[in-house]
Design a protein around this motif. Structure first.
Motif, mmCIF file in Angstrom:
data_model
loop_
_atom_site.group_PDB
_atom_site.id
_atom_site.type_symbol
_atom_site.label_atom_id
_atom_site.label_comp_id
_atom_site.label_asym_id
_atom_site.label_seq_id
_atom_site.Cartn_x
_atom_site.Cartn_y
_atom_site.Cartn_z
ATOM 1 N N ALA A 72 1.960 57.070 -61.484
ATOM 2 C CA ALA A 72 2.716 56.626 -60.310
ATOM 3 C C ALA A 72 1.947 56.886 -59.013
ATOM 4 O O ALA A 72 1.915 56.040 -58.116
ATOM 5 C CB ALA A 72 4.076 57.331 -60.269
ATOM 6 N N GLN A 76 0.548 53.942 -56.403
ATOM 7 C CA GLN A 76 0.861 53.899 -54.974
ATOM 8 C C GLN A 76 -0.416 53.895 -54.135
ATOM 9 O O GLN A 76 -0.524 53.161 -53.148
ATOM 10 C CB GLN A 76 1.727 55.098 -54.599
ATOM 11 C CG GLN A 76 3.131 55.051 -55.185
ATOM 12 C CD GLN A 76 3.950 56.255 -54.760
ATOM 13 O OE1 GLN A 76 4.192 56.471 -53.575
ATOM 14 N NE2 GLN A 76 4.378 57.052 -55.725
ATOM 15 N N GLN A 276 9.347 56.098 -65.013
ATOM 16 C CA GLN A 276 8.536 56.834 -64.063
ATOM 17 C C GLN A 276 7.415 55.975 -63.475
ATOM 18 O O GLN A 276 6.535 56.480 -62.783
ATOM 19 C CB GLN A 276 7.968 58.092 -64.718
ATOM 20 C CG GLN A 276 9.051 59.066 -65.126
ATOM 21 C CD GLN A 276 8.499 60.353 -65.682
ATOM 22 O OE1 GLN A 276 7.291 60.557 -65.745
ATOM 23 N NE2 GLN A 276 9.382 61.249 -66.100
ATOM 24 N N LYS A 277 7.464 54.669 -63.748
ATOM 25 C CA LYS A 277 6.476 53.750 -63.185
ATOM 26 C C LYS A 277 6.820 53.455 -61.729
ATOM 27 O O LYS A 277 7.978 53.162 -61.402
ATOM 28 C CB LYS A 277 6.485 52.442 -63.978
ATOM 29 C CG LYS A 277 5.616 51.332 -63.406
ATOM 30 C CD LYS A 277 4.154 51.591 -63.626
ATOM 31 C CE LYS A 277 3.303 50.424 -63.129
ATOM 32 N NZ LYS A 277 1.866 50.705 -63.265
ATOM 33 N N TYR A 278 5.828 53.526 -60.850
ATOM 34 C CA TYR A 278 6.055 53.182 -59.452
ATOM 35 C C TYR A 278 6.371 51.693 -59.338
ATOM 36 O O TYR A 278 5.644 50.850 -59.856
ATOM 37 C CB TYR A 278 4.819 53.529 -58.619
ATOM 38 C CG TYR A 278 4.895 53.041 -57.191
ATOM 39 C CD1 TYR A 278 5.834 53.568 -56.324
ATOM 40 C CD2 TYR A 278 4.035 52.054 -56.739
ATOM 41 C CE1 TYR A 278 5.907 53.122 -55.009
ATOM 42 C CE2 TYR A 278 4.096 51.605 -55.429
ATOM 43 C CZ TYR A 278 5.038 52.133 -54.571
ATOM 44 O OH TYR A 278 5.116 51.695 -53.286
ATOM 45 N N ARG A 279 7.486 51.359 -58.685
ATOM 46 C CA ARG A 279 7.925 49.959 -58.539
ATOM 47 C C ARG A 279 7.208 49.336 -57.342
ATOM 48 O O ARG A 279 7.634 49.482 -56.206
ATOM 49 C CB ARG A 279 9.439 49.914 -58.358
ATOM 50 C CG ARG A 279 10.020 48.486 -58.250
ATOM 51 C CD ARG A 279 10.184 47.839 -59.595
ATOM 52 N NE ARG A 279 11.205 48.502 -60.381
ATOM 53 C CZ ARG A 279 12.518 48.236 -60.314
ATOM 54 N NH1 ARG A 279 12.974 47.306 -59.505
ATOM 55 N NH2 ARG A 279 13.366 48.893 -61.082
ATOM 56 N N SER A 280 6.133 48.651 -57.598
ATOM 57 C CA SER A 280 5.340 48.054 -56.524
ATOM 58 C C SER A 280 6.009 46.791 -55.997
ATOM 59 O O SER A 280 6.909 46.218 -56.614
ATOM 60 C CB SER A 280 3.941 47.703 -57.047
ATOM 61 O OG SER A 280 4.027 46.633 -57.981
#
Length: 293
Positions: A72, A76, A276-280
């Motif tokens: 994550a 980012q 837990q994946k960053y939502r881009s």
């Protein structure tokens, strides 16, 4: 900050390849530099992130705990770097889709996504539900589009689009002109099925609950087009999404069969994301385009 992004990149590459040489090659580094970066990361915090068995690196419990956090963080950082360099928030995307979605829906969505000013690239992997889910869990795909229902503590499963399966046959098949079918007809027919692990097979088995052990399954195939060709050749009847049968129904090369009303063949397409994946912004844009369907 005591650790560097490069050290974290080496950690993720080593977790993926389970081999420091391959990890170094993927990052265009020497083996010694990659090995040093990983050792420094561990020594700085007096921790061990891998169990080392010969040349193989296996994530231990601590490594598995930190992997999604590092993923994550780097996602980012990568998005920030791309936004600063290209003045855009929509970047390259790794998408996984099950066969019906990948072959009949995803390509059009890809074309729309890539029309933005910076022309971001999209890589598309097409496989069955089980495979796509595992690839998302392993952070090898940013987002998955699946046909089958699943339960996973690591995944966020978001409803997307309603779909319907249709039982079908060739125009010359003995069942083709029947006004309705009975459960006995379904048990006596010869079936051409999708393989176990696919969303289509999952929905078919759910719909045929109670008669499934008595059904005559001749072939189990991984590709929808192969199933359509087999049914057109008169080898049996099939069950696939209406999405991939529409053209064949218009041409008359295949015809739908009226199954008993209690055999429910409706289903849902889903987005799947690692929790837990960053939502881009790219993921959000992709999901918006999908919903426009």
């Amino acid at each position: 900050m005591r650790c560097s992004f490069r050290q974290l990149e080496v950690f993720l590459a080593a977790a993926h390849f389970q081999n420091i040489t391959k990890a170094a090659e993927s990052l265009a580094m020497s083996q010694s530099a990659a090995s040093s970066a990983l050792k420094e990361l561990e020594s700085q915090f007096d921790i061990q992130l891998f169990d080392r068995v010969g040349k193989r690196l296996q994530l231990n419990e601590l490594g598995r705990l930190f992997r999604p956090k590092v993923e994550a963080l780097l996602a980012q950082a990568g998005e920030l770097e791309q936004a600063l360099a290209k003045h855009t928030e929509v970047g390259a995307l790794k998408v996984g889709a099950t066969l019906t979605i990948g072959n009949y829906l995803a390509v059009g969505i890809m074309a729309d996504y890539m029309k933005s000013e910076t022309q971001p690239r999209v890589s598309l992997e097409v496989a069955n539900t089980r495979t796509i889910a595992q690839r998302v869990i392993d952070f090898e795909l940013d987002i998955g589009l699946i046909e089958g229902e699943l339960q996973s503590p690591e995944l966020e499963v978001i409803p997307w689009l309603a779909d319907e399966l249709v039982v079908f046959c060739a125009p010359g098949h003995p069942l083709a002109n029947r006004e309705t079918l009975t459960d006995e007809d379904l048990k006596q027919a010869t079936w051409i099925m999708r393989e176990p692990g696919s969303g289509t097979r999952q929905t078919t088995e759910r719909a045929m609950h109670g008669i499934l052990p008595d059904m005559q399954i001749l072939l189990e195939l991984e590709h929808t087009e192969a199933i359509k060709r087999a049914v057109e050749a008169g080898l049996g009847i099939g069950c696939l999404s209406r999405v991939c049968l529409a053209d064949a129904f218009r041409r008359g090369s295949l015809v739908p069969l009226p199954v008993p009303s209690h055999r429910q063949l409706d289903r849902q397409f889903y987005f799947i994301l690692h929790k837990q994946k960053y939502r881009s912004a790219g993921i959000d844009r992709w999901m918006d385009l999908c919903r426009e369907l």
